[in-house]
Write a protein that holds these residues in place. Structure first.
Motif, PDB file in Angstrom:
ATOM      1  N   HIS A  66       0.830  -1.209   0.000  1.00  0.00           N
ATOM      2  CA  HIS A  66       0.000   0.000   0.000  1.00  0.00           C
ATOM      3  C   HIS A  66       0.858   1.250   0.000  1.00  0.00           C
ATOM      4  O   HIS A  66       0.582   2.222  -0.701  1.00  0.00           O
ATOM      5  CB  HIS A  66      -0.916   0.002   1.241  1.00  0.00           C
ATOM      6  N   PHE A  67       1.923   1.197   0.818  1.00  0.00           N
ATOM      7  CA  PHE A  67       2.814   2.350   0.936  1.00  0.00           C
ATOM      8  C   PHE A  67       3.406   2.714  -0.421  1.00  0.00           C
ATOM      9  O   PHE A  67       3.378   3.864  -0.857  1.00  0.00           O
ATOM     10  CB  PHE A  67       3.932   2.021   1.933  1.00  0.00           C
ATOM     11  N   ILE A  68       3.911   1.661  -1.130  1.00  0.00           N
ATOM     12  CA  ILE A  68       4.543   1.912  -2.427  1.00  0.00           C
ATOM     13  C   ILE A  68       3.509   2.404  -3.433  1.00  0.00           C
ATOM     14  O   ILE A  68       3.746   3.348  -4.186  1.00  0.00           O
ATOM     15  CB  ILE A  68       5.223   0.628  -2.941  1.00  0.00           C
ATOM     16  N   ALA A  69       2.328   1.769  -3.398  1.00  0.00           N
ATOM     17  CA  ALA A  69       1.287   2.175  -4.342  1.00  0.00           C
ATOM     18  C   ALA A  69       0.923   3.635  -4.132  1.00  0.00           C
ATOM     19  O   ALA A  69       0.773   4.402  -5.089  1.00  0.00           O
ATOM     20  CB  ALA A  69       0.060   1.282  -4.164  1.00  0.00           C
ATOM     21  N   ASN A  70       0.834   4.038  -2.880  1.00  0.00           N
ATOM     22  CA  ASN A  70       0.532   5.439  -2.597  1.00  0.00           C
ATOM     23  C   ASN A  70       1.679   6.352  -2.999  1.00  0.00           C
ATOM     24  O   ASN A  70       1.467   7.430  -3.557  1.00  0.00           O
ATOM     25  CB  ASN A  70       0.249   5.637  -1.097  1.00  0.00           C
ATOM     26  N   ALA A  71       2.886   5.883  -2.668  1.00  0.00           N
ATOM     27  CA  ALA A  71       4.053   6.711  -2.978  1.00  0.00           C
ATOM     28  C   ALA A  71       4.130   6.976  -4.469  1.00  0.00           C
ATOM     29  O   ALA A  71       4.451   8.083  -4.905  1.00  0.00           O
ATOM     30  CB  ALA A  71       5.336   6.030  -2.501  1.00  0.00           C
ATOM     31  N   ALA A  72       3.808   5.930  -5.265  1.00  0.00           N
ATOM     32  CA  ALA A  72       3.873   6.090  -6.707  1.00  0.00           C
ATOM     33  C   ALA A  72       2.922   7.183  -7.177  1.00  0.00           C
ATOM     34  O   ALA A  72       3.131   7.819  -8.206  1.00  0.00           O
ATOM     35  CB  ALA A  72       3.558   4.770  -7.397  1.00  0.00           C
ATOM     36  N   GLN A  73       1.850   7.406  -6.403  1.00  0.00           N
ATOM     37  CA  GLN A  73       0.926   8.475  -6.786  1.00  0.00           C
ATOM     38  C   GLN A  73       1.237   9.769  -6.058  1.00  0.00           C
ATOM     39  O   GLN A  73       0.457  10.725  -6.089  1.00  0.00           O
ATOM     40  CB  GLN A  73      -0.508   8.069  -6.447  1.00  0.00           C
ATOM     41  N   GLY A  74       2.355   9.791  -5.355  1.00  0.00           N
ATOM     42  CA  GLY A  74       2.746  11.007  -4.639  1.00  0.00           C
ATOM     43  C   GLY A  74       2.003  11.192  -3.332  1.00  0.00           C
ATOM     44  O   GLY A  74       1.977  12.279  -2.764  1.00  0.00           O
ATOM     45  N   LYS A  75       1.338  10.120  -2.848  1.00  0.00           N
ATOM     46  CA  LYS A  75       0.582  10.263  -1.589  1.00  0.00           C
ATOM     47  C   LYS A  75       1.421   9.742  -0.433  1.00  0.00           C
ATOM     48  O   LYS A  75       1.741   8.559  -0.362  1.00  0.00           O
ATOM     49  CB  LYS A  75      -0.707   9.457  -1.658  1.00  0.00           C
ATOM     50  N   PHE A  76       1.823  10.634   0.442  1.00  0.00           N
ATOM     51  CA  PHE A  76       2.605  10.222   1.601  1.00  0.00           C
ATOM     52  C   PHE A  76       1.886  10.561   2.900  1.00  0.00           C
ATOM     53  O   PHE A  76       2.494  10.660   3.949  1.00  0.00           O
ATOM     54  CB  PHE A  76       3.979  10.896   1.584  1.00  0.00           C
ATOM     55  N   GLY A  77       0.612  10.836   2.782  1.00  0.00           N
ATOM     56  CA  GLY A  77      -0.127  11.168   3.988  1.00  0.00           C
ATOM     57  C   GLY A  77       0.024  12.633   4.364  1.00  0.00           C
ATOM     58  O   GLY A  77       0.437  13.458   3.558  1.00  0.00           O
ATOM     59  N   LEU A  78      -0.346  12.930   5.619  1.00  0.00           N
ATOM     60  CA  LEU A  78      -0.302  14.315   6.086  1.00  0.00           C
ATOM     61  C   LEU A  78       0.947  14.544   6.913  1.00  0.00           C
ATOM     62  O   LEU A  78       1.418  13.662   7.624  1.00  0.00           O
ATOM     63  CB  LEU A  78      -1.524  14.618   6.960  1.00  0.00           C
ATOM     64  N   SER A  79       1.464  15.755   6.812  1.00  0.00           N
ATOM     65  CA  SER A  79       2.611  16.116   7.641  1.00  0.00           C
ATOM     66  C   SER A  79       2.177  16.168   9.095  1.00  0.00           C
ATOM     67  O   SER A  79       1.118  16.700   9.415  1.00  0.00           O
ATOM     68  CB  SER A  79       3.134  17.483   7.195  1.00  0.00           C
ATOM     69  N   TYR A  80       2.979  15.595   9.989  1.00  0.00           N
ATOM     70  CA  TYR A  80       2.650  15.674  11.414  1.00  0.00           C
ATOM     71  C   TYR A  80       2.733  17.106  11.905  1.00  0.00           C
ATOM     72  O   TYR A  80       2.103  17.493  12.868  1.00  0.00           O
ATOM     73  CB  TYR A  80       3.654  14.841  12.248  1.00  0.00           C
ATOM     74  N   ARG A  81       3.576  17.874  11.221  1.00  0.00           N
ATOM     75  CA  ARG A  81       3.852  19.221  11.712  1.00  0.00           C
ATOM     76  C   ARG A  81       2.786  20.208  11.260  1.00  0.00           C
ATOM     77  O   ARG A  81       2.248  20.954  12.058  1.00  0.00           O
ATOM     78  CB  ARG A  81       5.223  19.676  11.194  1.00  0.00           C
ATOM     79  N   THR A  82       2.459  20.212   9.974  1.00  0.00           N
ATOM     80  CA  THR A  82       1.539  21.227   9.459  1.00  0.00           C
ATOM     81  C   THR A  82       0.187  20.653   9.070  1.00  0.00           C
ATOM     82  O   THR A  82      -0.707  21.400   8.693  1.00  0.00           O
ATOM     83  CB  THR A  82       2.135  21.905   8.215  1.00  0.00           C
ATOM     84  N   SER A  83       0.067  19.344   9.122  1.00  0.00           N
ATOM     85  CA  SER A  83      -1.165  18.668   8.713  1.00  0.00           C
ATOM     86  C   SER A  83      -1.537  18.902   7.256  1.00  0.00           C
ATOM     87  O   SER A  83      -2.684  18.728   6.860  1.00  0.00           O
ATOM     88  CB  SER A  83      -2.347  19.067   9.609  1.00  0.00           C
ATOM     89  N   GLU A  84      -0.607  19.344   6.464  1.00  0.00           N
ATOM     90  CA  GLU A  84      -0.875  19.476   5.034  1.00  0.00           C
ATOM     91  C   GLU A  84      -0.457  18.179   4.345  1.00  0.00           C
ATOM     92  O   GLU A  84       0.381  17.450   4.864  1.00  0.00           O
ATOM     93  CB  GLU A  84      -0.026  20.606   4.440  1.00  0.00           C
ATOM     94  N   PRO A  85      -1.004  17.896   3.157  1.00  0.00           N
ATOM     95  CA  PRO A  85      -0.538  16.708   2.438  1.00  0.00           C
ATOM     96  C   PRO A  85       0.956  16.844   2.114  1.00  0.00           C
ATOM     97  O   PRO A  85       1.395  17.891   1.649  1.00  0.00           O
ATOM     98  CB  PRO A  85      -1.356  16.708   1.147  1.00  0.00           C
ATOM     99  N   VAL A  86       1.700  15.770   2.372  1.00  0.00           N
ATOM    100  CA  VAL A  86       3.148  15.826   2.178  1.00  0.00           C
ATOM    101  C   VAL A  86       3.502  16.093   0.719  1.00  0.00           C
ATOM    102  O   VAL A  86       4.406  16.869   0.404  1.00  0.00           O
ATOM    103  CB  VAL A  86       3.789  14.504   2.652  1.00  0.00           C
ATOM    104  N   GLY A  87       2.753  15.447  -0.198  1.00  0.00           N
ATOM    105  CA  GLY A  87       3.017  15.626  -1.617  1.00  0.00           C
ATOM    106  C   GLY A  87       3.008  17.095  -1.990  1.00  0.00           C
ATOM    107  O   GLY A  87       3.901  17.581  -2.696  1.00  0.00           O
TER     108      GLY A  87
END
Ligand SMILES: Nc1ncnc2c1ncn2[C@@H]1O[C@H](COP(=O)(O)OP(=O)(O)OP(=O)(O)O)[C@@H](O)[C@H]1O
Ligand code: SF4
Ligand SMILES: [Mg+2]
Lengths: 330, 340
Positions: A66-87
């Protein structure tokens, strides 16, 4: 040749997967993502529920997939610091880093290679000796010190150039560029020199030693015996034969430039991914760190592929042999 | 053959000296060498390793590697002095008036340029031809040196040719701007024995057809005997004997040449080496006074130990040996290398 490229592509994918494992491990095993996402007062049940919902109880390989599949689409979840999407965070920052690295590379290439050619052709001339001596300094001084010295001279004493930030930038689509404003261009100068100086000296010394070697070869002697002009010999026959190592080093160094931009970006408060990375380390912002890792891995792989293809352009011996001889070595 | 209307030699080398300044004094590697080459003539140059053959050739094409330098004498090509020309002037002579062929065809060609590109650039450097005219000329030359499928092969790179084929390309490169003289320094030493003869035959035929003179440096007396018109034998930086090839081979006048000729394996005779020379050529730092050959010479006399012989008439050749002087060699002294 096609087989060679395919093989290279497969290798690249393998490298990226390996980087993926590291990034994933960081994600999964360093710190608890749940802790980072929920408040102090969340109950154990709620945590367990969230854990299941996020798939954190799945077997590791499934999670990795799942992690790789998401990464391939630029999805790395939310930043812990700013809560913005990491991508998005990374996308905002990447133009600054790429433009800085590009300028540093261009500076290193267009100053370092001619200096190397010159010092290789006239190794005994006093100016060659001077270049050699200065290049030793360039190679031994740490980057941050060079940056601080440049700031001191050009920003503090002479007040010619800004000491931090990108200056004014222009937005083109999602890309922000320094190249279209005067203040943006001025802001690029000191960081590019700081970042590129080490590569410049490295290239100069490499081209110099390659030149010295090539000038001793029989085909250069024969080229002289054919009465070719110095220009054709030095900048045609000789320089072209130094290109393969120069391309290799430039390629590797371009990757290093992007990675080492961390220091320069910190010194010059340059809003690039390097600076973002430092900030996320301070906050243990794992998703951003993982994404940064993947990004650097991807860039390295892309650069290496380009370098391999350039070998084929330069060296006819590789074109006809399927490219195993020289390329396999590095 | 040669289109020489007058008797002026094509190349005149007079009292050539080549020196190497070293920390422990100056080495004299070529000492007082003089010879001529007539238009269209093939001059063979033989001698042991270190005799100064390559240095003489390099001095003629103006490509001595520093710190080596021409320290004295004159070199004239078609009457014009060329040993003191500025680099740029001499560059225009190289390739255009004097071609060169070196030992190793595998390393003489730039691996990153196609052979056509190397030919075309050489032709265009010296002749006022357009790119397509130069290419046509290059293809003709490749055909002339016996490269099959020249139209296609011209775009190939050096590594796609065998050693013998590459030396053919090198010959084409040396000839492509129509030089009057070619300095060929051991052009076949690096090649397979089976193709050496072909390459020498090719070089000889082409130079005859083009009326090009050749200075052919080789270790192979057999090649000299078959190819050269005249031969110069070098020993320790000097010419020991020079003359028409038949006379030098059959009736050598210098004891050193006699020894060399004795070591030619002739057909039919089962390597019964008639004469063998004991000892080795002295190093540049240890050249004895008098005749440089004296430690190895069975005929030496007192005079040979103190007085250096210059080339002198010796029947049909010229030899640097007191045996051919009216004064003779003086009282006999035994040969050192045999005594030892
Ligand atoms: N760079 C140099 N420094 C000092 N001595 C040199 C240098 N180059 C050549 N020599 C000396 O000059 C002498 C003549 O060299 P040269 O290359 O002309 O010999 P050669 O007759 O061509 O021998 P070979 O048959 O081995 O090619 C040799 O004794 C060599 O040691
Ligand atoms: S001069 Fe004397 S030593 Fe020299 S070759 Fe003649 S006989 Fe021998
Ligand atoms: Mg030699």
């Amino acid at each position: 040749m096609l087989a060679f490229i395919l093989r290279r592509l497969l290798q690249s994918i393998a490298v990226l997967l390996a980087v993926g494992v590291v990034a994933f491990s960081l994600f999964r095993y360093v710190g608890d993502p749940i802790n980072a996402m929920v408040g102090q007062d969340t109950t154990m049940e709620e945590r367990a529920e969230l854990r299941t919902k996020l798939g954190l109880n799945d077997p590791a390989p499934v999670q990795f997939f799942h992690f790789i599949a998401n990464a391939a689409q630029g999805k790395f979840g939310l930043s812990y610091r700013t809560s913005e999407p990491v991508g998005r965070l990374i996308l905002e920052r990447i133009p600054a880093t790429l433009e800085l690295s590009l300028c540093a590379a261009v500076f290193a290439l267009f100053v370092g290679v001619p200096m190397g050619v010159y010092t290789g052709l006239y190794p005994k001339h006093w100016s060659s000796r001077l270049f050699q001596a200065v290049s030793l300094i360039g190679i031994s001084l740490p980057t941050f010190l060079i940056g601080i010295l440049l700031i001191l001279v050009f920003a503090v004493w002479l007040r010619l150039l800004p000491s931090f930030g990108r200056g004014e930038t222009v937005q083109i689509g999602w890309w922000t560029t320094n190249f279209l404003t005067w203040s943006g261009l001025k802001a690029l100068i000191l960081p590019s020199i700081t970042l590129g100086l080490f590569q410049l000296t490295l290239l100069m010394r490499l081209v110099r030693s390659e030149m010295l070697e090539v000038m001793r070869t029989d085909y250069i002697k024969f080229a002289r015996a054919r009465g070719l002009t110095n220009r054709a010999i030095n900048f045609g026959h000789a320089l072209k034969n130094t290109l393969v190592p120069v391309i290799t080093v430039t390629g590797l160094q371009l990757g290093a430039l992007i990675a080492f931009a961390i220091v320069t970006e910190t010194v010059f408060a340059w809003p690039g991914v390097g600076q973002l990375f430092i900030q996320s380390v301070q906050f243990s912002d794992i998703p951003v760190m993982a994404a940064y890792l993947m990004l650097i891995g991807l860039l390295f792989v892309l650069i290496n592929l380009t370098v391999d293809l350039l070998y084929f352009v330069v060296d006819p011996r590789l074109r006809s042999q399927g490219g195993t001889a020289r390329v396999a070595g590095h | 053959m040669a289109a020489a209307s007058n008797n002026q030699p094509l190349l005149e080398v007079r009292s050539l000296r080549v020196e190497f300044p070293t920390r422990r004094g100056t080495l004299l590697a070529v000492d007082d060498v003089s010879f001529d080459i007539a238009p269209g003539e093939v001059l063979g140059v033989v001698g042991e390793s270190g005799a100064g053959k390559s240095l003489t050739g390099n001095a003629i094409i103006g490509l001595l590697e520093p710190p080596g330098r021409v320290a004295g004498g004159e070199i004239r090509l078609e009457g014009r002095r060329i040993d003191n020309l500025p680099y740029e002037e001499m560059r225009k002579v190289r390739g255009a008036r004097i071609g060169a062929i070196f030992q190793d065809p595998l390393t003489s060609l730039n691996p990153l340029y196609s052979v056509g590109r190397q030919l075309v650039e050489t032709i265009q450097t010296h002749l006022p031809l357009s790119a397509s005219e130069a290419r046509t000329r290059a293809i003709e030359l490749l055909k002339e040196v016996g490269i099959p499928g020249a139209e296609m092969r011209i775009d190939h790179y050096p590594h796609q040719f065998s050693g013998g084929m590459r030396q053919r390309v090198v010959i084409a490169l040396a000839l492509c701007a129509g030089p009057r003289l070619i300095v060929a320094d051991e052009p076949t030493t690096a090649l397979d024995v089976s193709i050496q003869a072909q390459i020498i035959a090719l070089l000889k035929r082409l130079c005859r057809e083009h009326g090009t003179a050749v200075m052919l440096v080789t270790h192979d007396m057999g090649v000299i005997a078959e190819t050269a018109d005249r031969v110069a034998v070098m020993y320790a930086g000097r010419i020991a004997e020079i003359g028409p090839v038949r006379d030098v081979v059959k009736h050598a006048k210098h004891p050193y040449t006699k020894g060399l000729m004795g070591s030619i394996p002739s057909l039919g005779v089962r390597s019964e080496r008639l004469t063998q020379i004991d000892g080795a050529m002295p190093r540049l730092t240890e050249i004895p006074p008098g005749c440089a050959f004296n430690p190895r010479c069975g005929a030496r006399g007192q005079r040979c130990l103190v007085e250096r012989p210059d080339l002198m008439a010796a029947g049909t050749t010229r030899a640097a040996c007191w045996l051919h002087d009216r004064g003779g060699v003086g009282p006999a002294v035994g040969k050192e290398t045999v005594d030892a």
